[in-house]
Scaffold this active site. Structure first.
Site, mmCIF file in Angstrom:
data_model
loop_
_atom_site.group_PDB
_atom_site.id
_atom_site.type_symbol
_atom_site.label_atom_id
_atom_site.label_comp_id
_atom_site.label_asym_id
_atom_site.label_seq_id
_atom_site.Cartn_x
_atom_site.Cartn_y
_atom_site.Cartn_z
ATOM 1 N N TYR A 148 0.793 -1.227 0.000
ATOM 2 C CA TYR A 148 0.000 0.000 0.000
ATOM 3 C C TYR A 148 0.830 1.284 0.000
ATOM 4 O O TYR A 148 0.272 2.380 -0.011
ATOM 5 C CB TYR A 148 -0.950 -0.002 1.207
ATOM 6 N N HIS A 187 -9.538 1.780 -5.492
ATOM 7 C CA HIS A 187 -8.671 0.909 -4.689
ATOM 8 C C HIS A 187 -7.219 1.288 -4.959
ATOM 9 O O HIS A 187 -6.848 1.613 -6.102
ATOM 10 C CB HIS A 187 -8.869 -0.560 -5.046
HETATM 11 O O1 CA2 Z 1 -6.322 -1.825 -2.547
HETATM 12 C C1 CA2 Z 1 -7.188 -1.320 -1.831
HETATM 13 O O2 CA2 Z 1 -7.373 -0.114 -1.723
HETATM 14 C C2 CA2 Z 1 -8.072 -2.237 -0.979
HETATM 15 O O3 CA2 Z 1 -9.380 -1.673 -0.936
HETATM 16 C C3 CA2 Z 1 -7.461 -2.277 0.403
HETATM 17 C C4 CA2 Z 1 -8.189 -3.231 1.349
HETATM 18 C C5 CA2 Z 1 -8.357 -4.600 0.729
HETATM 19 O O4 CA2 Z 1 -9.174 -5.414 1.571
HETATM 20 C C6 CA2 Z 1 -8.990 -4.537 -0.649
HETATM 21 O O5 CA2 Z 1 -9.036 -5.844 -1.190
HETATM 22 C C7 CA2 Z 1 -8.184 -3.633 -1.568
HETATM 23 C C8 CA2 Z 1 -7.399 -3.385 2.655
HETATM 24 C C9 CA2 Z 1 -7.139 -2.110 3.351
HETATM 25 C C10 CA2 Z 1 -6.123 -2.373 4.382
HETATM 26 O O6 CA2 Z 1 -5.325 -1.220 4.475
HETATM 27 C C11 CA2 Z 1 -4.151 -1.330 5.104
HETATM 28 C C12 CA2 Z 1 -3.248 -0.311 4.898
HETATM 29 C C13 CA2 Z 1 -2.030 -0.373 5.485
HETATM 30 C C14 CA2 Z 1 -1.702 -1.441 6.300
HETATM 31 C C15 CA2 Z 1 -2.602 -2.448 6.511
HETATM 32 C C16 CA2 Z 1 -3.839 -2.394 5.928
#
Ligand code: CA2
Length: 150
Positions: free
Chosen positions: A24, A101
């Site tokens: 991310y 996303h």
């Molecule tokens: O890629 C994306 O933006 C997602 O929406 C992010 C979600 C995931 O479940 C989707 O499949 C795709 C997860 C968000 C978690 O965000 C974090 C950020 C930093 C560290 C841990 C989690």
């Protein structure tokens, strides 16, 4: 001045920049909101960025957007893959919806390939990291312009 664009982010996105930087990136959600706000302002829209880890709170904000926003950008995070309640809320609004996303869902696990939100979104922006937020706000602003002219 048109109504603002709502930019909603779902669960765990408050951890952006703090965990899993290989997926991310290292920038924070505040950085994403700042970039999105700059892009919105260039196109004549203010941007209200909010994040919640709670499904019901996100649904309340979608309801609010129905009357208070020109368009809605939503990164539903995990709820995009699971929440029929969020889908039902999105179905109840008539402003343009853009799904957003950070990661490219097609490059990831099979369970991330489907989202309920995509059924009601005009389109999806994914895979560009923080740039996804900027691009999604630009799409939302242009769709809002078109809707205002219709
Ligand atoms: O890629 C994306 O933006 C997602 O929406 C992010 C979600 C995931 O479940 C989707 O499949 C795709 C997860 C968000 C978690 O965000 C974090 C950020 C930093 C560290 C841990 C989690």
């Amino acid at each position: 001045m048109p109504k603002p664009i709502y930019l909603l982010s779902g669960p765990n996105l408050n951890l952006l920049g703090l965990r899993e930087p290989h997926i991310y990136g290292t920038e924070t959600l505040d950085d994403a909101h700042a970039r999105a706000a700059a892009r919105g302002a260039a196109l004549g829209y203010s941007v209200i960025g909010r994040q919640s880890n709670h499904e019901g709170v996100l649904i309340d904000w979608v309801h609010e957007a129905r009357t208070e926003a020109s368009a809605l950008v939503i990164n539903p995070a995990g709820y995009g893959h699971t929440s029929i309640a969020l889908l039902d809320a999105l179905k109840a609004i008539s402003i343009p919806i853009v799904e957003c996303h950070l990661s490219n869902l097609a490059h990831r696990e099979a369970f991330r390939h489907h989202t309920y939100v995509s059924q009601v979104a005009k389109g999806q922006v994914c895979g560009f990291g923080l740039m996804s937020y900027e691009l999604a706000v630009e799409a939302a602003a242009r769709l809002a312009d078109l809707a205002a002219r219709a």
